[in-house]
Motif scaffolding. Structure first.
Motif: not given
Lengths: 169, 169
Positions: A147, A149, A152-153, A163-164, A167, B65, B68, B95-96, B111, B113-114
């Motif tokens: 993967k 990409t 962003m989520p 995730a997004a 927050k 986000l 990472q 998120e992956i 990787k 993102v969070a």
DNA sequence: TATGAAAAGATAATCCC
DNA sequence: GGGATTATCTTTTCATA
């Protein structure tokens, strides 16, 4: 500096981060809006910095870049000047596509694209090891890309716990 | 299927992978060509697959986000069906953002993102550990992003020894 | 404050040389 | 590859709710 995104903004961003070649009209159609408001929203998302830029993604393997390697690097203490120089060096090497300072035993994680093992070997000795302060390089070669990409989520309609969405801003 | 890129093609690709919002006329101007041939070249580069797609790059931190993480995962032996299911799972988790199978002690490098540590902790237990065959997860948190680009290294005019130039096609 | 319709301007796409 | 034409899309304006 109004800083919140509504559901329509999110749908616009979702589409554009998948395919930015969509015309405003096509995009407006997909999200059930007419051109003008859709265009203004895109403009605002740009102005407010949610959309940073628009780029063409090239086919790495067609360019002969068949290898990707994660290199973990141990760097000695650097003062501010050295640090800045280091960062400049990194940015001047186009084969280094990502670089992060990380927690842990090793200090940096970098992602390198390369045509073959021989090229990479030279790269490690001629480029990486010559960066200021580099003490150790540990390379992890990738076997396959499952993967990749740039998307962003984003919080989703159903209110699913992404995730997004979690927050508070 | 003519498969070679001349110097002008490379300059077009270089510009477009930095900024795909350029109009054909602007780009043509930058490389000293008129609109029609420039447009035809872009079209061809698309058709032949050198340009895969065009995307909007969003501002990760503006979306909340801020974190990472590289997670290295040990996976047990999987048969083909399980492997396919695994890959599908990966692609369904937004998120992956990157996932590679790698050589070495651990099998995958991903990787993530969070938004924050708490979210990531839950993600490891609720998502990563529940993927088929996952035996071990080792996380490396990033402290700062020193470089991130989607641009691939291309052979440069001076004939400098770059990755892309060294591979015979 | 946000929308939609429509005009004006710019760009993409096609033609012919 | 270049120049000119047409089709299409972007951007602005303006009226409306």
């Amino acid at each position: 500096m109004s800083d919140d995104l509504d559901a329509i903004d999110l749908r616009i961003l979702e589409h554009l981060q998948q395919d930015a070649s969509l015309s405003t009209a096509e995009l407006a159609d997909k999200i059930g809006l007419s051109q003008s408001p859709c265009w203004r929203r895109i403009q605002r998302l740009r102005d407010e910095g949610y959309i940073k830029r628009q780029v063409a993604i090239l086919d790495r393997t067609k360019l002969g870049l068949d290898m990707q390697i994660f290199a973990q690097i141990k760097v000695g203490r650097l003062d501010d000047t050295e640090r800045a120089a280091f960062e400049r060096s990194i940015n001047n090497v186009p084969e280094i596509v990502e670089c992060y300072s990380v927690f842990g035993e090793l200090d940096l994680m970098i992602k390198v694209v390369a045509p073959d093992v021989r090229w990479y070997q030279e790269f490690v000795f001629d480029t990486l090891m010559k960066l200021p302060g580099v003490q150790d390089v540990r390379s992890v070669m990738t076997l396959s890309e499952m993967k990749y990409t740039t998307a962003m989520p984003l919080p989703r309609k159903g209110g699913a716990r992404t995730a997004a969405a979690s927050k508070k801003r």
